[in-house]
Design a protein around this motif. Structure first.
Motif, short mmCIF file in Angstrom:
data_model
loop_
_atom_site.label_atom_id
_atom_site.label_comp_id
_atom_site.label_asym_id
_atom_site.label_seq_id
_atom_site.Cartn_x
_atom_site.Cartn_y
_atom_site.Cartn_z
N PHE A 72 0.83 -1.20 0.00
CA PHE A 72 0.00 0.00 0.00
C PHE A 72 0.87 1.25 0.00
CE2 PHE A 72 -1.65 3.44 2.64
CZ PHE A 72 -2.77 3.82 1.91
N LEU A 73 1.89 1.28 0.86
CA LEU A 73 2.75 2.46 0.96
C LEU A 73 3.59 2.67 -0.28
CD1 LEU A 73 3.88 2.19 4.69
CD2 LEU A 73 2.19 3.75 3.71
N LEU A 74 4.04 1.60 -0.90
CA LEU A 74 4.81 1.74 -2.13
C LEU A 74 3.96 2.39 -3.22
CD1 LEU A 74 6.71 -1.67 -2.16
CD2 LEU A 74 7.75 0.61 -2.01
N GLU A 75 2.68 2.08 -3.24
CA GLU A 75 1.79 2.61 -4.27
C GLU A 75 1.25 4.00 -3.93
OE1 GLU A 75 -2.15 1.22 -6.87
OE2 GLU A 75 -1.16 -0.18 -5.48
N HIS A 76 0.97 4.25 -2.65
CA HIS A 76 0.23 5.46 -2.27
C HIS A 76 0.99 6.37 -1.31
CE1 HIS A 76 -3.33 3.69 -4.13
NE2 HIS A 76 -3.06 2.58 -3.46
N GLY A 77 2.24 6.02 -0.97
CA GLY A 77 2.97 6.77 0.05
C GLY A 77 3.06 8.26 -0.22
N ALA A 78 3.33 8.64 -1.47
CA ALA A 78 3.49 10.06 -1.78
C ALA A 78 2.18 10.83 -1.58
CB ALA A 78 3.98 10.23 -3.22
N ALA A 79 1.05 10.15 -1.81
CA ALA A 79 -0.26 10.81 -1.68
C ALA A 79 -0.63 11.05 -0.21
CB ALA A 79 -1.34 9.96 -2.35
N LEU A 80 0.13 10.48 0.71
CA LEU A 80 -0.14 10.65 2.14
C LEU A 80 0.58 11.85 2.74
CD1 LEU A 80 0.11 6.90 3.22
CD2 LEU A 80 -1.98 8.22 2.85
#
Length: 197
Positions: A72-80
């Motif tokens: 999840f973090l690899l895919e969405h980390g920047a959006a957090l």
């Protein structure tokens, strides 16, 4: 009230998201299969994709299996970046239950908090029969303390108990103490934290 993105629609995510919605928050569930999902129940919450829930949430609650957090973090980390992200996951049976190191590596811009991981989902669904409230230990940066505490206390029967910033290991210690009680007392267990002084 903040908009809360809840990532995960299983027992923990679904139960918490519905409680948040009933408590007055705008909730967007993030699901891999949003079509036909019953996660929102009759609460008025929305069910969308994970991308939609992350984008909508001023606060994001991560309620995935521990094995799925890194992906999840690899895919969405920047959006957090800039968002308060509440880690409700447990990496069983690993020696470290929280995902703080994964956040540091893959989502360093997220404002990491740790909560909703020390009790079983049944406690969030039905307040303990002894009348509660049940203390829920949590960790967050000082500036996010009120935000996370309000989220916790929107769930009936819960009282927020702040352990401090970067205290995720102390939250994990509470898990180690509580989980054995589930086998003898049932899974809806009240926790009272008593301090001296």
């Amino acid at each position: 009230m903040s908009t809360v993105g809840v990532i995960g629609t299983g027992n923990i995510g679904g139960t918490l998201g519905r409680a948040f919605a009933r408590g007055g928050y705008q909730v967007v569930f993030g699901s891999r299969s949003p079509e036909g999902s019953a996660a929102a129940g009759d609460t008025g919450a929305k069910v969308g994709t994970v991308v939609e829930a992350v984008a909508a949430g001023e606060v994001v609650v991560l309620a995935l299996p521990g094995t799925e957090v890194e992906g999840f973090l690899l895919e969405h980390g920047a959006a957090l970046d800039g968002k308060v992200v509440v880690d409700a996951t447990n990496s069983f049976p690993g020696p470290v239950l929280n995902a703080a190191a994964l956040f540091a590596a893959h989502a360093p811009g997220a404002r990491y908090a740790r909560a909703f991981s020390s009790q079983a989902w049944e406690t969030f669904a039905t307040p303990p029969a002894d009348g509660g409230p049940s203390d829920l230990p949590f960790s967050s940066a000082a500036e996010d303390r009120e935000t996370v505490a309000a989220l916790i206390e929107s769930v009936p029967g819960l009282r927020a108990y702040y352990l401090g910033a970067d205290a995720q290991d102390q939250v994990d210690a509470a898990i180690a103490l509580l989980f054995p009680a589930f086998s003898t007392r049932g899974r809806s267990v009240s926790l009272r934290i008593v301090t001296n002084g």
